[in-house]
Design a protein around this motif. Structure first.
Motif, PDB file in Angstrom:
ATOM      1  N   LYS A 103       0.841  -1.196   0.000  1.00 47.90           N
ATOM      2  CA  LYS A 103       0.000   0.000   0.000  1.00 47.90           C
ATOM      3  C   LYS A 103       0.874   1.243   0.000  1.00 47.90           C
ATOM      4  O   LYS A 103       2.054   1.189   0.331  1.00 47.90           O
ATOM      5  CB  LYS A 103      -0.942   0.016   1.201  1.00 47.90           C
ATOM      6  N   LYS A 109      -5.131   6.406   1.277  1.00 53.45           N
ATOM      7  CA  LYS A 109      -4.321   5.211   1.023  1.00 53.45           C
ATOM      8  C   LYS A 109      -4.704   4.570  -0.300  1.00 53.45           C
ATOM      9  O   LYS A 109      -5.852   4.643  -0.727  1.00 53.45           O
ATOM     10  CB  LYS A 109      -4.522   4.190   2.147  1.00 53.45           C
ATOM     11  N   LYS A 110      -3.721   3.950  -0.919  1.00 51.75           N
ATOM     12  CA  LYS A 110      -3.941   3.169  -2.133  1.00 51.75           C
ATOM     13  C   LYS A 110      -3.444   1.762  -1.857  1.00 51.75           C
ATOM     14  O   LYS A 110      -2.283   1.574  -1.498  1.00 51.75           O
ATOM     15  CB  LYS A 110      -3.200   3.773  -3.317  1.00 51.75           C
ATOM     16  N   GLU A 111      -4.330   0.785  -1.997  1.00 48.54           N
ATOM     17  CA  GLU A 111      -3.983  -0.620  -1.786  1.00 48.54           C
ATOM     18  C   GLU A 111      -3.560  -1.227  -3.121  1.00 48.54           C
ATOM     19  O   GLU A 111      -4.158  -0.944  -4.162  1.00 48.54           O
ATOM     20  CB  GLU A 111      -5.190  -1.383  -1.228  1.00 48.54           C
TER      21      GLU A 111
END
Length: 139
Positions: A37, A45-47
Motif C-alpha cells: 500500500k 491510502k492506495k492498496e
C-alpha cells in the motif's frame, strides 16, 4: 494548561516510538519486496492487490542496488539489466537510501524493517509499505 501537558507527553511518546534501524536490521532489506500500500500526505491510502513487478534489493555494507523483476508462472523471476544504485546512510538509527540512475537521484527514509515488512517514505512524503511476496507456481 493540564491538557497541553498531556498532549505534550503523548507527542513525545509517539516521537520516541520511531524504530531505530541498526546495521543488523539493514540485512533484512535484502531480497524481494512487493508493494502492499501507499499512504499519501493527506492520509488517503492506495492498496495494491496485484503487482506485475516486484522489487529486488541487495545491499552489502553501505552500497547496493534495486531492480524491478517480474514474477513468472513457474515461480521464478524475470530480470533485466536495469538497476538503481543505492547508497545507505545510517545516522543515529535513521536510515536513508540514496538512489541514483543515469537520469535521476532521490532518497527514501526507512521507517520500519522486519523480516516480513518494509516501510519507507520518500521526499514527497509518500509512505510505502512492502511485504515479502508469496511465491506461486502452476506446477
Amino acid at each position: 494548561m493540564k491538557k497541553i501537558g498531556v498532549l505534550l507527553v503523548f507527542s513525545l511518546f509517539f516521537i520516541g516510538c520511531k524504530q531505530k534501524i541498526s546495521d543488523a536490521d539493514l540485512a533484512k532489506i535484502n531480497g524481494y519486496w512487493e508493494i502492499e500500500k501507499a499512504e499519501l500526505p493527506d492520509g488517503s491510502k492506495k492498496e495494491y492487490t496485484v503487482n506485475p513487478t516486484i522489487d529486488f534489493i541487495e545491499i552489502k555494507g553501505n552500497k547496493g542496488f534495486r531492480k524491478k523483476v517480474m514474477p513468472q508462472m513457474d515461480g521464478s523471476y524475470l530480470m533485466n539489466n536495469v538497476s538503481e544504485k543505492i547508497e545507505v546512510t545510517n545516522t543515529d538509527g535513521t536510515v536513508v537510501l540514496h538512489y541514483s540512475t543515469s537520469y535521476a537521484k532521490w532518497k527514501e527514509e526507512v521507517l520500519e524493517v522486519t523480516n516480513e515488512h518494509l516501510v519507507i517514505r520518500n521526499d514527497q512524503d509518500l509512505e510505502y509499505t512492502y511485504k515479502r511476496p508469496k511465491p506461486f507456481s502452476v506446477k
